[in-house]
Write an enzyme that holds these catalytic residues in place. Structure first.
Site, PDB file in Angstrom:
ATOM      1  N   TYR A  53     -14.387   6.245 -14.545  1.00 40.74           N
ATOM      2  CA  TYR A  53     -15.776   5.776 -14.445  1.00 40.74           C
ATOM      3  C   TYR A  53     -16.583   6.716 -13.564  1.00 40.74           C
ATOM      4  O   TYR A  53     -17.686   7.136 -13.924  1.00 40.74           O
ATOM      5  CB  TYR A  53     -15.820   4.352 -13.898  1.00 40.74           C
ATOM      6  CG  TYR A  53     -17.232   3.822 -13.743  1.00 40.74           C
ATOM      7  CD1 TYR A  53     -17.974   3.450 -14.859  1.00 40.74           C
ATOM      8  CD2 TYR A  53     -17.820   3.705 -12.487  1.00 40.74           C
ATOM      9  CE1 TYR A  53     -19.280   2.970 -14.727  1.00 40.74           C
ATOM     10  CE2 TYR A  53     -19.121   3.230 -12.346  1.00 40.74           C
ATOM     11  CZ  TYR A  53     -19.845   2.865 -13.470  1.00 40.74           C
ATOM     12  OH  TYR A  53     -21.135   2.404 -13.335  1.00 40.74           O
ATOM     13  N   ARG A  82     -11.348   3.927  -9.544  1.00 37.53           N
ATOM     14  CA  ARG A  82     -12.164   3.965 -10.755  1.00 37.53           C
ATOM     15  C   ARG A  82     -12.428   5.420 -11.124  1.00 37.53           C
ATOM     16  O   ARG A  82     -13.574   5.856 -11.248  1.00 37.53           O
ATOM     17  CB  ARG A  82     -13.476   3.199 -10.551  1.00 37.53           C
ATOM     18  CG  ARG A  82     -13.323   1.691 -10.694  1.00 37.53           C
ATOM     19  CD  ARG A  82     -13.010   1.301 -12.133  1.00 37.53           C
ATOM     20  NE  ARG A  82     -12.623  -0.083 -12.272  1.00 37.53           N
ATOM     21  CZ  ARG A  82     -12.118  -0.590 -13.387  1.00 37.53           C
ATOM     22  NH1 ARG A  82     -11.933   0.190 -14.442  1.00 37.53           N
ATOM     23  NH2 ARG A  82     -11.779  -1.850 -13.462  1.00 37.53           N
TER      24      ARG A  82
END
Length: 246
Positions: free
Chosen positions: A151, A148
């Site tokens: 993010y 991720r």
């Protein structure tokens, strides 16, 4: 902060998840709310008689118009809760696998949205020498979540932006703090937590043995919004059930 002259709080991404529960909590605490969300219906429902607006927080013109509307109808903003955020699709994974549009989309909401809303709130906070900006970051901005990348980077940027605001505006009587949740059960995490094996893997990493509920994070936000911790600024308050101690 709320009392005989109720304070005004703006919550972004208030239509669901952490934002929705935070709105409910702040209404109970006596705040008048301005709520921004892509979902206009959700924003209006969460506003509790205040002002709910359908707004993309990465749209500069829309944000400026929304804050002008809220201030016209409710008065100057005392507390801003920068809650709106996205994780990106499944394509927003490891860095070389993440398409540019995914990178730009996540950064637009999670970083530019915080900048635009904070800037709009500060324009009325600075002349009044009062206000508190609370940004919902993530422990992913401190310890990167696997696969991720964007993010994690966006939440690290949001956390540092909260600290930068604290440094720049303390002399103006304005505070800025961040909340750093771990895994929270929301519509954004439902796809993972609804799978028993994935849920078990997540919970095994959390010392208290469960993922957070939105109420757990709303409690922390409400505590900061209350003004009871008036000496705290520039802090990232970790609410993760002990995730980051392992």
């Amino acid at each position: 902060m709320a009392g005989n002259n109720p304070s005004v709080a703006v919550v972004t991404g208030g239509g669901s998840g952490i934002g929705r529960v935070t709105c409910e909590r702040l209404v109970r605490e006596g705040f008048r709310l301005g709520v921004l969300d892509l979902d206009l219906t959700g924003a209006r429902e969460a506003a509790g008689g205040g002002v709910g607006l359908g707004v993309d927080v990465s749209d500069a013109a829309a944000v400026a118009e929304a804050f002008a509307t809220i201030e016209e109808q409710l008065g100057p903003v005392d507390v801003l809760v920068n809650n709106a955020g996205i994780t990106g699709s499944a394509a927003a994974a490891r860095l070389h696998e993440t398409p540019l549009d995914e990178w730009e989309g996540v950064m637009a909401v999670n970083v530019t949205g915080v900048y635009l809303c904070s800037r709009a709130a500060l324009r009325s906070m600075v002349p009044r020498r009062s206000g508190h900006i609370i940004t919902v970051a993530s422990v992913a901005g401190m310890v990167p979540f696997p696969a991720r990348s964007v993010y994690s980077v966006s939440k690290a940027a949001a956390l540092l932006l909260a600290r930068s605001i604290a440094a720049d505006y303390a002399a103006d009587g304005i505070r800025s703090n961040a909340i750093c949740p771990g895994m929270v059960e929301t519509p954004m995490t439902k796809w993972r937590l609804d799978q028993p094996e994935l849920r078990a893997a997540v919970e095994a990493r959390i010392p208290v043995g469960r993922v957070a509920q939105p109420e757990d994070i709303a409690d922390a936000i409400a505590l900061l919004a209350s003004g009871r911790m008036s000496y705290m600024t520039g802090h990232g308050l970790v609410v993760d059930g002990g995730w980051t101690i392992r």
